[in-house]
Scaffold this active site. Structure first.
Site, short mmCIF file in Angstrom:
data_model
loop_
_atom_site.label_atom_id
_atom_site.label_comp_id
_atom_site.label_asym_id
_atom_site.label_seq_id
_atom_site.Cartn_x
_atom_site.Cartn_y
_atom_site.Cartn_z
N ALA A 194 0.81 -1.23 0.00
CA ALA A 194 0.00 0.00 0.00
C ALA A 194 0.84 1.27 0.00
O ALA A 194 0.33 2.35 -0.25
CB ALA A 194 -0.94 0.00 1.21
N ARG B 139 11.04 7.22 -2.17
CA ARG B 139 12.40 7.39 -2.70
C ARG B 139 12.54 7.07 -4.19
O ARG B 139 13.59 7.30 -4.78
CB ARG B 139 13.38 6.53 -1.88
N LYS C 294 5.52 2.53 -6.54
CA LYS C 294 6.79 1.79 -6.59
C LYS C 294 6.61 0.36 -7.11
O LYS C 294 7.37 -0.09 -7.97
CB LYS C 294 7.41 1.75 -5.19
N ASP D 99 7.91 -5.25 -2.83
CA ASP D 99 9.08 -4.64 -3.47
C ASP D 99 10.33 -5.52 -3.42
O ASP D 99 11.45 -5.02 -3.40
CB ASP D 99 9.36 -3.27 -2.83
N ASN E 280 7.52 -10.15 -55.99
CA ASN E 280 8.76 -9.39 -55.81
C ASN E 280 8.42 -7.90 -55.83
O ASN E 280 7.81 -7.42 -56.78
CB ASN E 280 9.74 -9.72 -56.93
#
Ligand code: UD1
Ligand code: CA
Length: 454
Positions: A10, A15, A22, A102, A376
């Site tokens: 949560a 940082r 994050k 994390d 081609n």
């Protein structure tokens, strides 16, 4: 014995200095929390609850395909408070694994070891610890004289002696589910951060004479937590190294692993060679006996066997067996190449189907086209597919020969085995077995050079 999992996620992750939560920052092409969810699943646990708060809508959307439950923690009052929010979403009869969102380097193998240890010890709560040379910021594992867990002390609450302890709390635990939710209601927030610490549960259980245990992780890499972008880059390097190793074990040659970046979900068949400076991303699947690179970037594409791709960009395309791409080709979304197609240098192809053994060897743009077999397309050919408002299709039937520098003004269809003359601007459909030529007859003016000088 039933085991469910709760992932605490949560927090904002201040940082990271980011608008993105994050836990959604990608590591090797997938959100860091998705790595954890996938490892928890690989450990055999299907009942997974994610506690979300910051950016919750974004988080739910990003992880909606993973079949997990979400519960919301409105205010971030601490890890204990966060787990409390999951009380009704978890089966109280079994065990519950608690993790943070994390730590993307976590492996299923380590989680299984933790659960096994918890069971063997008959513990009601087991914390996963590890030794680290740099314990700053982590909770420390305080042991008594006999080596048993006494409690866990946070950095901010620790005294000078406790701060020297190098055994840290990874933030990963296995609990008896019924008991841990009982204990959570007894948490107090009289600590340095005025938070409800999940770690206090160990002291509460000890007071009630419940057995608690510590399982020390054999390596500190697996429990590495991400708080900033430097740590994010480190985690990325570890996951990429692991991915390269897994592929090499499966028979893929990677000539320079350090300059090869392959996302975790990518699949590659044996005897394929990946040359340096190559990125392979998203849900890409590559077959056997291919040579990819050097200098190639492939995203979410399907590539068959025996395909060669050099110095090219491939995005959401399908390439069948034995195709030859590049150098310097650009295949955009919606491109389908059938077997044996050649797309050569400085060719861009968008949303087009190219039939078996057809060739676009040089300097062309082909968009919204349906190209048959054995066609081609001469150098410098352009499909003029856009009038500024709408896109129109070009159809080249089997065996067509497009002369160099042809403009194909769409919508237009060139019939089977027909040819266009070099330099023509084709605006009308061409029937089978014909030659379409559109250009002024050449005039040669003799003596012109001499006259113009005079
Ligand atoms: C926590 C542990 C610490 C451990 C460290 C490992 C506590 C009190 N401390 O500290 O002992 O060494 O993890 O990384 O548990 N979260 C919520 N809601 C909250 C608070 C946190 O969901 O109210 C989530 C965060 O998003 C994060 C995880 O819980 O994913 C850990 O929270 P964080 O604030 O990073 O805890 P630490 O202070 O690192
Ligand atoms: Ca943390």
């Amino acid at each position: 014995m039933k085991v469910s999992a709760v992932i605490l996620a949560a927090g904002k992750g201040v940082r990271m200095v980011s608008a993105l939560p994050k836990i959604l920052h990608p590591v090797a092409g997938k959100p860091m929390t998705a790595h954890i969810i996938d490892q928890v699943k690989a450990a055999g646990i299907s009942d997974i609850v994610l506690v979300i708060g910051f950016g919750r809508q974004q988080v739910e959307e990003a992880l909606s395909e993973r079949q997990i439950k979400f519960v919301v923690q409105e205010q971030q009052l601490g890890t204990g408070h966060a787990l409390m929010q999951a009380a009704e979403a978890v089966d109280h009869d079994g065990q519950v694994l608690v993790l943070a969102g994390d730590t993307p380097l976590l492996t299923a193998a380590l989680l299984k070891e933790l659960i096994d240890y918890h069971k063997e010890q008959g513990a009601k709560a087991t914390v996963l610890s590890c030794m680290t040379d740099n314990p700053y910021g982590y909770g420390r594992i305080i042991r008594d004289n006999e080596g048993y867990l006494e409690r866990i002390v946070e950095e901010k609450d620790a005294d000078a002696d406790q701060k020297t302890i190098k055994e840290i709390n990874s933030g990963i635990y296995c609990f008896d589910a019924g008991l841990v939710f009982d204990c959570l209601s007894q948490l107090k927030n009289n600590n340095a951060q005025q938070e409800y610490y999940l770690t206090e549960v160990f002291e509460i259980m000890k007071r009630e004479n419940k057995p608690v245990a510590v399982f020390m992780s054999p390596d500190s890499e697996s429990v590495y937590g991400i708080n900033d972008r430097e740590q994010l880059a480190f985690a990325e390097s570890v996951i990429r190294r692991r991915k390269n190793l897994e592929l090499m074990k499966g028979g893929v040659t990677i000539s320079d692993p350090l300059s090869t970046f392959i996302d975790s979900e990518v699949k590659i068949g044996p005897d394929t060679v990946i040359l340096p400076f190559t990125l392979i991303e998203g849900s890409t699947v590559i077959g056997q006996n291919c040579v990819i690179g050097p200098g190639t970037r492939i995203s979410s594409s399907l590539i068959g066997n025996g395909v060669h791709i050099e110095s090219s960009r491939i995005n959401e395309a399908e390439i069948a067996d034995d195709c030859n791409i590049g150098p310097f080709a650009y295949l955009r979304p919606g491109v389908v190449l059938h077997n044996g197609v050649k797309v050569g240098d400085f060719v861009e192809v968008k949303k087009s189907i190219i039939g078996e053994n057809s060739k676009i060897p040089h300097l062309s743009y082909v968009g919204d086209a349906q190209v048959g077999k054995g066609v081609n397309i001469g150098a410098g050919t352009i499909t003029c597919n856009y009038d500024g408002q709408h896109k129109y299709p070009t159809v080249l039937e089997d065996g067509v020969f497009i002369g160099s520098n042809t403009n194909l003004v769409a919508p237009v269809r060139i019939g089977k085995n027909s040819t266009t003359g070099a330099g023509s601007t084709i605006t009308k459909d061409v029937e089978e077995n014909s030659l379409a030529i559109e250009r002024a007859p050449q005039k040669n003016i003799s003596g012109w050079a001499k006259r113009s000088k005079e």
